[in-house]
Design an enzyme around this catalytic site. Structure first.
Site, PDB file in Angstrom:
ATOM      1  N   GLN A 111      44.990  37.519  36.067  1.00 52.26           N
ATOM      2  CA  GLN A 111      43.808  37.710  37.126  1.00 52.26           C
ATOM      3  C   GLN A 111      43.146  36.343  37.568  1.00 52.26           C
ATOM      4  O   GLN A 111      42.629  35.911  36.516  1.00 52.26           O
ATOM      5  CB  GLN A 111      43.083  38.918  36.859  1.00 52.26           C
ATOM      6  CG  GLN A 111      42.206  39.263  37.922  1.00 52.26           C
ATOM      7  CD  GLN A 111      40.974  40.113  37.314  1.00 52.26           C
ATOM      8  OE1 GLN A 111      40.256  39.749  36.819  1.00 52.26           O
ATOM      9  NE2 GLN A 111      41.110  41.190  37.754  1.00 52.26           N
ATOM     10  N   TYR A 181      33.164  39.539  43.947  1.00 53.38           N
ATOM     11  CA  TYR A 181      33.366  38.092  43.648  1.00 53.38           C
ATOM     12  C   TYR A 181      33.521  37.435  44.759  1.00 53.38           C
ATOM     13  O   TYR A 181      33.415  38.016  46.086  1.00 53.38           O
ATOM     14  CB  TYR A 181      34.723  38.154  42.592  1.00 53.38           C
ATOM     15  CG  TYR A 181      34.496  38.624  41.434  1.00 53.38           C
ATOM     16  CD1 TYR A 181      33.812  39.732  40.967  1.00 53.38           C
ATOM     17  CD2 TYR A 181      34.995  37.728  40.118  1.00 53.38           C
ATOM     18  CE1 TYR A 181      33.798  40.263  39.604  1.00 53.38           C
ATOM     19  CE2 TYR A 181      34.771  38.138  38.852  1.00 53.38           C
ATOM     20  CZ  TYR A 181      34.353  39.520  38.823  1.00 53.38           C
ATOM     21  OH  TYR A 181      34.258  39.875  37.301  1.00 53.38           O
ATOM     22  N   ARG A 357      40.731  52.011  30.923  1.00 54.64           N
ATOM     23  CA  ARG A 357      40.034  52.359  29.509  1.00 54.64           C
ATOM     24  C   ARG A 357      40.752  53.471  28.646  1.00 54.64           C
ATOM     25  O   ARG A 357      40.845  53.330  27.255  1.00 54.64           O
ATOM     26  CB  ARG A 357      38.872  53.222  29.999  1.00 54.64           C
ATOM     27  CG  ARG A 357      37.828  52.738  30.520  1.00 54.64           C
ATOM     28  CD  ARG A 357      36.769  53.536  31.471  1.00 54.64           C
ATOM     29  NE  ARG A 357      37.437  54.118  32.663  1.00 54.64           N
ATOM     30  CZ  ARG A 357      36.711  54.865  33.430  1.00 54.64           C
ATOM     31  NH1 ARG A 357      35.540  55.378  33.294  1.00 54.64           N
ATOM     32  NH2 ARG A 357      37.076  55.097  34.585  1.00 54.64           N
TER      33      ARG A 357
END
Length: 412
Positions: A111, A181, A357
């Site tokens: 990423q 971002y 998660r």
């Protein structure tokens, strides 16, 4: 926040999520991707044994591909100083990580991005950049508005960073176009107040992101898969949201530079819980801060970190609107915790799912799902893993203390 979007008719013969699948030039052993979840184990901004082990575990546990997060393309584009930024010194460690993941039978994606207004200017010792001048609550400093020269330089930084990722032997690149971002903040009317060719209409606000995506594809050609992480909804008033996110997805599809889109939501700057859902671990976050910052955080924590009820596939309703707008492969993210949810995503026309998660708590969950030994993850969505990024991301219920790679298992 329950999504009331009607169910989409199921695909007549949905693909088997555990059978091999094609993503651009890649052949993955299945349709499950380990999502980019910040690891917090690179204090010198270079690959460590802990980072390698972090990604080896889900690779050994059966995922088709694991995603390394987060690799900044510029020094000032780091979220904070203890974050890898792409430069020649980082390549040997990344190559070692790629080799280890490949040895476990999985592919590995990087990423890449520029944190923009999310960057901690104080930690980075560099002014944070944003579409427009604004106050940055992360570092308690004012961001600087990006200039045309900055845009040219950062675009070249993405291109250079992509080449370094390819040099390290990675299989794919995920371009970060989400969570406010830098490129995502240009998309957002809340953060982009510009009146030049980079602001105003969606076409203008999307120009920087599209330019970067083209530059990355030009840098790596057809040798790597190139995907992008796109926000469906920033989760903040005045932010980027549907139907603009569906229209932006159409723009990216028309440009023809991407192999898939991963659909997400929320704002790392203004509403991170919109991405995670479930409990809001305000006390745990406060405990990581110095006393003065802790006091200030507690005053605004309720507004900054509202709790949203958890439900399986909580972005599915919004993601359907993008599914209806484009033909390109899509990766569904958000609340993927059961085998039934994975199969439902395939039936609704999504080609891949990304899990975060659930795999943080059980890196081998996918192998057990595939064998039928376990149909549901044990993650309870308490989100106490979120503050653990400051000491090594982990499920604190199973690992209260940071996970240490034993000397006997150090990877060389």
């Amino acid at each position: 926040m329950t999504d009331t979007t009607p169910d989409r008719p199921v695909t007549a013969t949905p693909p088997d999520p555990f059978a091999p699948a094609t993503l651009g030039p890649l052949s993955l052993r299945n349709r499950v991707v380990k999502a980019a979840t910040f690891e917090g184990v690179v204090p010198e901004a270079l690959v460590t044994d802990e980072l390698v082990e972090f990604h080896r575990r889900p690779a050994a546990g059966g995922v088709g591909m694991t995603t390394v997060a987060y690799l900044a393309v510029s020094p000032e584009g780091r979220t904070h100083a203890e974050c890898i930024w792409l430069r020649p010194e980082a390549v040997p460690g990344l190559a070692r990580l790629a080799d280890v993941v490949h040895a476990e039978g999985a592919k590995v994606s990087a990423q890449i991005g520029h944190a923009g207004p999310v960057a901690n200017a104080k930690s980075n010792r560099a002014t944070a950049l944003a579409p427009s001048r604004s106050f940055n609550p992360v570092s308690m400093k004012v961001t600087r508005a990006v200039t045309d020269d900055d845009i040219t330089r950062i675009t070249l930084d993405y291109q250079r960073g992509a080449r370094l990722v390819a040099e390290a032997g990675f299989d794919a690149i995920e371009i970060h176009l989400a969570h406010n971002y830098l490129l995502s903040s240009f998309l957002s009317p809340k953060f982009n107040k510009r009146t030049d060719r980079w602001g105003g209409s969606l076409e203008n606000r999307a120009r920087f992101a599209r330019q970067v995506v083209r530059a990355v594809r030009e840098a790596v050609g057809d040798g790597l898969a190139v995907t992008a992480k796109v926000s469906l909804d920033d989760g903040v008033p005045g932010g980027f949201r549907l139907p603009e996110s569906a229209e932006f997805s159409r723009m990216l599809e028309e440009d023809g530079c991407l192999d898939a889109l991963e659909l997400t939501g929320g704002s790392s700057l203004a509403n991170p819980m919109y991405l995670f859902r479930g409990d809001a671990p305000r006390e745990d976050f406060a405990a990581t801060l110095p006393p003065l910052q802790r006091f200030g955080f507690k005053l605004i924590a309720g507004k900054m970190m509202p709790a949203y009820p958890f439900e399986e596939a909580y972005f599915l309703g919004k993601a359907r609107q993008v599914r209806d707008a484009v033909d390109m492969p899509l990766i569904l993210l958000g609340g993927i915790n059961t085998r039934a949810t994975i199969e439902r995503a395939m039936a609704e026309g999504f080609q891949f799912v990304a899990m975060g998660r659930a795999l943080l708590r059980e890196p081998d969950l996918l192998a057990r799902m595939q064998s039928g030994d376990q149909l549901e993850g044990n993650c309870i969505h308490c989100n106490r893993c979120m503050p653990s990024i400051y000491s090594g991301s982990r499920c604190v219920l199973d690992h209260p203390e940071p996970i240490v790679v034993p000397a006997a298992h150090t990877i060389r």
